[in-house]
Write an enzyme that holds these catalytic residues in place. Sequence first.
Site, PDB file in Angstrom:
ATOM      1  N   LYS A   1      -8.758   3.471  -3.103  1.00 28.81           N
ATOM      2  CA  LYS A   1      -9.315   2.984  -1.844  1.00 28.81           C
ATOM      3  C   LYS A   1     -10.675   3.641  -1.596  1.00 28.81           C
ATOM      4  O   LYS A   1     -10.810   4.860  -1.634  1.00 28.81           O
ATOM      5  CB  LYS A   1      -8.352   3.303  -0.705  1.00 28.81           C
ATOM      6  CG  LYS A   1      -8.609   2.570   0.590  1.00 28.81           C
ATOM      7  CD  LYS A   1      -7.465   2.868   1.570  1.00 28.81           C
ATOM      8  CE  LYS A   1      -7.487   1.962   2.777  1.00 28.81           C
ATOM      9  NZ  LYS A   1      -6.335   2.231   3.671  1.00 28.81           N
TER      10      LYS A   1
ATOM     11  N   GLU B   1       0.841  -1.201   0.000  1.00 24.22           N
ATOM     12  CA  GLU B   1       0.000   0.000   0.000  1.00 24.22           C
ATOM     13  C   GLU B   1       0.878   1.254   0.000  1.00 24.22           C
ATOM     14  O   GLU B   1       1.857   1.353   0.740  1.00 24.22           O
ATOM     15  CB  GLU B   1      -0.901  -0.023   1.240  1.00 24.22           C
ATOM     16  CG  GLU B   1      -1.830   1.158   1.370  1.00 24.22           C
ATOM     17  CD  GLU B   1      -2.711   1.074   2.610  1.00 24.22           C
ATOM     18  OE1 GLU B   1      -3.674   1.855   2.680  1.00 24.22           O
ATOM     19  OE2 GLU B   1      -2.447   0.233   3.503  1.00 24.22           O
TER      20      GLU B   1
ATOM     21  N   CYS C   1      -5.950  -2.811   2.145  1.00 27.52           N
ATOM     22  CA  CYS C   1      -5.966  -2.776   3.610  1.00 27.52           C
ATOM     23  C   CYS C   1      -7.369  -3.094   4.140  1.00 27.52           C
ATOM     24  O   CYS C   1      -7.928  -4.133   3.843  1.00 27.52           O
ATOM     25  CB  CYS C   1      -5.409  -1.445   4.094  1.00 27.52           C
ATOM     26  SG  CYS C   1      -4.729  -1.507   5.776  1.00 27.52           S
TER      27      CYS C   1
END
Length: 303
Positions: free
Chosen positions: A131, A44, A165
Site C-alpha cells: 500500500k 485487505e 482500499c
Amino acid sequence: MSTVKVAVVQAGSIVMNKEKSVDKALQLIQEAGRENANIIVFPEVFIPAYPRGMSFGAIVGSRSDTGRNEFLRYAQNSITIPSPEIDLLGNAAKEIGAYVVMGIVEKDGGTLYCTTVYFGPDGSLLGKHRKLKPTGSERLIWGEGDGSTMPVINTPYGKIGSLICWENYMPLARAAMYEKGIQLYIAPTADARDTWFASMQHIALEGRCFVLSCNQYSTKDMYEEDLLENEDIKKMPHEITRGGSCIVSPLGEFIVEPVFGKEEILYAQLNLDDITRSHFDFDPVGHYNRKDIFQLIVNEKKQ
C-alpha cells in the site's frame, strides 16, 4: 481464455492470530477450489487482521507502553516474505490449481506494510503490492510502499492487479494500472460505506475492466478473548465490519451486488470479451488516451 470463474472471499480474520487466520484462509481456498474458481481474492490484511477500533495507545505527542505491546503483538503475528506461512498459502493455491490474491500484514525489518501477495496455480509467489499511502491512523502502524511493487500480472485469464482500499481514490495510481493493461482490477478494502460502491462502479467504467472488491465481514466473536478487554474494542458494536464485497462489469454494472451481514464467497463467471465490447465506447489507454497532451511518469525503482 475468454472466460474465468472468480471467487471473492468475504470473511473475517481471527484477529491478531496469524496461525488461526492462515488456517481459515486455507479452508476458504479449498472451498473456492471445490467450486472450480480460477482466481480467488481475499480482503485487505486478512492475515492477521485489520485492527479496527484499536488506537495503539497513541495521541498526538504521546505513546503508551500498552500501545507498544499491542504493536509488538501485531508485528509478531505479521508475515515475512519468504516464510512458512507464504509456503502454506502457495501450496494451497497449487493444490487446487488457482491464482490466489491474499491480503497480509508484511513485516520487513522493523516496519509493517499493508501488502497484497499473488500466488500462481503452481504455488509460486508471483509478486506483491505494498500500500502506497496508509490512511489516517493506519500511518501509525504501516509504512509506505513504493513504485517497485505495483505489478500487473499476466495470466491465461487476463491481466490482474490490485490497489488497496483508499489507494483507489488516487487518480494517478489508477492511471498507472490502466496503462499496464489491467483487466481484472482487484480492490481489497476495509471500507464498507455506501460511497465505496459508486467508486467501484466508476473504476470499472473508467478502466474498462472487471472490478473485484473484497471486504471482511467480522464480529467481536472473531477477536481473541483477551482483546475484548481492550477499552477501545469494548466501545465497538458487535458487528465490526458489515462486508459489502461486490463484482462489477466493465460497463459499471453489478454482476454481484454488495453482500452485507454475513460471511460468504461471491462467485461469478466473467467473459473477458466484455472488455473489448466496452472499448467500443471508451478505452482509457487507446482511443481516449491523448498522449500528445497528457503523460504519466511512474517511478518504479525500489526506494
